[in-house]
Design an enzyme around this catalytic site. Sequence first.
Site, PDB file in Angstrom:
ATOM      1  N   ASP A   1      59.214  62.872  33.051  1.00 38.72           N
ATOM      2  CA  ASP A   1      59.838  61.847  32.229  1.00 38.72           C
ATOM      3  C   ASP A   1      59.091  60.535  32.453  1.00 38.72           C
ATOM      4  O   ASP A   1      58.518  60.310  33.526  1.00 38.72           O
ATOM      5  CB  ASP A   1      61.312  61.711  32.636  1.00 38.72           C
ATOM      6  CG  ASP A   1      62.017  60.573  31.927  1.00 38.72           C
ATOM      7  OD1 ASP A   1      61.818  60.406  30.704  1.00 38.72           O
ATOM      8  OD2 ASP A   1      62.770  59.841  32.592  1.00 38.72           O
TER       9      ASP A   1
ATOM     10  N   ASP B   1      64.945  61.387  35.696  1.00 39.49           N
ATOM     11  CA  ASP B   1      65.997  60.624  36.376  1.00 39.49           C
ATOM     12  C   ASP B   1      67.360  60.836  35.733  1.00 39.49           C
ATOM     13  O   ASP B   1      68.360  60.345  36.244  1.00 39.49           O
ATOM     14  CB  ASP B   1      65.656  59.123  36.393  1.00 39.49           C
ATOM     15  CG  ASP B   1      65.609  58.522  35.006  1.00 39.49           C
ATOM     16  OD1 ASP B   1      64.963  59.122  34.118  1.00 39.49           O
ATOM     17  OD2 ASP B   1      66.209  57.451  34.795  1.00 39.49           O
TER      18      ASP B   1
ATOM     19  N   ASP C   1      60.407  56.995  31.354  1.00 39.87           N
ATOM     20  CA  ASP C   1      61.258  55.842  31.671  1.00 39.87           C
ATOM     21  C   ASP C   1      61.987  56.012  32.998  1.00 39.87           C
ATOM     22  O   ASP C   1      62.774  56.932  33.175  1.00 39.87           O
ATOM     23  CB  ASP C   1      62.267  55.604  30.548  1.00 39.87           C
ATOM     24  CG  ASP C   1      61.578  55.317  29.231  1.00 39.87           C
ATOM     25  OD1 ASP C   1      60.484  54.735  29.245  1.00 39.87           O
ATOM     26  OD2 ASP C   1      62.132  55.682  28.176  1.00 39.87           O
TER      27      ASP C   1
END
Length: 193
Positions: free
Chosen positions: A8, A134, A10
């Site tokens: 990922d 996250d 961000d």
Amino acid sequence: MKKRIGIDVDQCIADIMSEWLRRYNNDYNDNLTPNDITEWDFHNLVKPECGEKIYTYLDDPDFFRNLAVIDDSQEAVYELSKNYEIFFITAPYNPNSVLPKYEWLKKYFGFVPESNYVFARNKSIANTDWLIDDNPENFIGFTGEPLLYTAPHNKSYKGEVLRFDNWHEIVFYFEWIRNAQEELHSERQKQVG
């Protein structure tokens, strides 16, 4: 064929939270820090006069262009790319964020082929062996091994998933896997030979 790692963008390699809070704190005369963001519903943590307007910062194409790189992520991803195929799998907030995210990846992670940049909200489409993210909700439907990158907004998550607090831990984990595989291969060669 190399095994594949999906990562990922961000808040795993791009520090979106610091820029988001910088803009919010400046506009609303507040002093929130990333450690104050302890849940996914960010709008519950900002001043009432801001509320869900907090998400409109993501509509600015310039928002993503100058994000800081998460500590040690460049070196770690480069190291991992020597033995694994790397894919960046990121959910665009809106069409305006695709090009700036693409440009950011080219600037800071240009060693990963742009053909391995995936822009999708549903990360279950990722055909990777692992997914580092996250947001634990992004693991729903994912068939590989989920790896949770710790952030203040996911610390309360108690699901059955491996959790990593930094990129050093992630590199160590993948080195351990590679060493175990090499040892197993060596043992099998001895049995055959």
